[in-house]
Design a protein around this motif. Structure first.
Motif, mmCIF file in Angstrom:
data_model
loop_
_atom_site.group_PDB
_atom_site.id
_atom_site.type_symbol
_atom_site.label_atom_id
_atom_site.label_comp_id
_atom_site.label_asym_id
_atom_site.label_seq_id
_atom_site.Cartn_x
_atom_site.Cartn_y
_atom_site.Cartn_z
ATOM 1 N N MET A 1 0.859 -1.172 0.000
ATOM 2 C CA MET A 1 0.000 0.000 0.000
ATOM 3 C C MET A 1 0.901 1.229 0.000
ATOM 4 S SD MET A 1 -3.051 0.973 2.648
ATOM 5 C CE MET A 1 -3.988 -0.454 2.175
ATOM 6 N N GLU A 2 0.496 2.210 -0.742
ATOM 7 C CA GLU A 2 1.284 3.439 -0.787
ATOM 8 C C GLU A 2 0.388 4.649 -0.934
ATOM 9 O OE1 GLU A 2 2.566 3.768 -5.399
ATOM 10 O OE2 GLU A 2 3.563 2.181 -4.261
ATOM 11 N N CYS A 3 0.941 5.788 -0.591
ATOM 12 C CA CYS A 3 0.226 7.047 -0.665
ATOM 13 C C CYS A 3 1.257 8.169 -0.727
ATOM 14 C CB CYS A 3 -0.663 7.208 0.564
ATOM 15 S SG CYS A 3 -1.658 8.702 0.566
ATOM 16 N N THR A 4 0.975 9.192 -1.506
ATOM 17 C CA THR A 4 1.833 10.369 -1.565
ATOM 18 C C THR A 4 1.002 11.573 -1.151
ATOM 19 O OG1 THR A 4 3.086 9.418 -3.392
ATOM 20 C CG2 THR A 4 3.283 11.792 -3.064
ATOM 21 N N VAL A 5 1.528 12.369 -0.230
ATOM 22 C CA VAL A 5 0.833 13.559 0.245
ATOM 23 C C VAL A 5 1.651 14.772 -0.148
ATOM 24 C CG1 VAL A 5 -0.068 14.782 2.255
ATOM 25 C CG2 VAL A 5 -0.178 12.277 2.179
ATOM 26 N N ASN A 6 1.024 15.698 -0.852
ATOM 27 C CA ASN A 6 1.694 16.920 -1.294
ATOM 28 C C ASN A 6 1.040 18.144 -0.674
ATOM 29 O OD1 ASN A 6 3.665 16.022 -3.373
ATOM 30 N ND2 ASN A 6 1.819 15.183 -4.311
ATOM 31 N N TRP A 7 1.872 19.032 -0.183
ATOM 32 C CA TRP A 7 1.412 20.300 0.365
ATOM 33 C C TRP A 7 1.171 21.257 -0.783
ATOM 34 C CZ3 TRP A 7 5.077 24.574 2.233
ATOM 35 C CH2 TRP A 7 4.349 25.647 2.779
ATOM 36 N N ASN A 8 0.003 21.861 -0.830
ATOM 37 C CA ASN A 8 -0.313 22.869 -1.827
ATOM 38 C C ASN A 8 -0.004 24.218 -1.182
ATOM 39 O OD1 ASN A 8 -1.694 24.814 -3.422
ATOM 40 N ND2 ASN A 8 -2.992 23.182 -4.264
ATOM 41 N N HIS A 9 1.245 24.641 -1.246
ATOM 42 C CA HIS A 9 1.730 25.812 -0.502
ATOM 43 C C HIS A 9 1.041 27.123 -0.878
ATOM 44 C CE1 HIS A 9 4.232 25.674 -4.124
ATOM 45 N NE2 HIS A 9 4.340 26.982 -3.987
ATOM 46 N N ASN A 10 0.342 27.154 -1.991
ATOM 47 C CA ASN A 10 -0.379 28.367 -2.378
ATOM 48 C C ASN A 10 -1.714 28.505 -1.643
ATOM 49 O OD1 ASN A 10 1.571 29.199 -4.247
ATOM 50 N ND2 ASN A 10 0.709 27.860 -5.816
ATOM 51 N N ASN A 11 -2.087 27.478 -0.889
ATOM 52 C CA ASN A 11 -3.393 27.472 -0.222
ATOM 53 C C ASN A 11 -3.277 27.186 1.270
ATOM 54 O OD1 ASN A 11 -5.327 27.957 -2.390
ATOM 55 N ND2 ASN A 11 -4.508 26.065 -3.254
ATOM 56 N N SER B 1 -2.561 11.340 -2.829
ATOM 57 C CA SER B 1 -2.809 10.455 -3.966
ATOM 58 C C SER B 1 -2.490 9.036 -3.509
ATOM 59 C CB SER B 1 -1.915 10.830 -5.148
ATOM 60 O OG SER B 1 -2.136 12.169 -5.523
ATOM 61 N N THR B 2 -3.463 8.155 -3.638
ATOM 62 C CA THR B 2 -3.288 6.793 -3.136
ATOM 63 C C THR B 2 -2.759 5.862 -4.220
ATOM 64 O OG1 THR B 2 -5.518 6.063 -3.699
ATOM 65 C CG2 THR B 2 -5.226 7.159 -1.561
ATOM 66 N N GLY B 3 -2.205 4.762 -3.788
ATOM 67 C CA GLY B 3 -1.694 3.759 -4.707
ATOM 68 C C GLY B 3 -2.775 3.148 -5.575
ATOM 69 N N SER B 4 -4.025 3.214 -5.128
ATOM 70 C CA SER B 4 -5.127 2.671 -5.918
ATOM 71 C C SER B 4 -5.671 3.690 -6.913
ATOM 72 C CB SER B 4 -6.257 2.185 -4.995
ATOM 73 O OG SER B 4 -6.748 3.243 -4.199
#
Length: 140
Positions: free
Chosen positions: A1-11, A18-21
């Motif tokens: 299982m994997e997941c990537t979390v990105n900070w939207n620094h403009n907000n 975003s999940t692996g699925s």
């Protein structure tokens, strides 16, 4: 299982996971914490995921038992520690299970199995939180 979390620094404090699925979800913080209150908090997502995990188990167990389950709702109430890390200390699950001629024993068994054996989210959070549950059956 994997997941990537990105900070939207403009907000402010908006994060996009975003999940692996292949699915995407958004999390944000309260205005007082630098967020814009535009999405659930990360801890709310954790609580929601736990409710989803438990409800999934209950429905699957009942369906495998050939019971006519038509709806399953779980309402969760949680308390957190006052000091950092503010872990969950109490979580109460209120299951509302609907269907045709659902035997109370079968529904109670499904909820118990979810909590004691199958729900990995509950098992993890149960390390810090007192877990309780109630069951309401609505036969149609």
């Amino acid at each position: 299982m994997e997941c990537t979390v990105n900070w939207n620094h403009n907000n402010g404090m908006l994060f996009v996971a975003s999940t692996g699925s292949g699915h995407v979800t958004v999390m944000d913080g309260a205005v007082a914490g630098g967020g814009n209150d535009s999405a659930p908090r990360p801890m709310e997502m954790l609580l929601a995921g736990t409710g989803g995990c438990a409800a999934y188990d209950v429905v699957l167990i009942l369906k495998r038992g050939r019971h006519q389950v038509t709806d399953c709702q779980v309402q969760l109430q949680a308390e957190r520690a006052d000091t950092e890390p503010k872990v969950f200390t109490k979580i109460h699950f209120h299951f509302i299970v609907s269907g045709q001629d659902l035997p109370e024993a079968a529904v109670q068994r499904a909820v118990k199995l979810s909590h004691e054996k199958y729900c990995s989210a509950s098992a993890m959070l149960g390390k810090t939180a007192e877990m309780t549950y109630a069951v309401e059956i609505r036969n149609t």
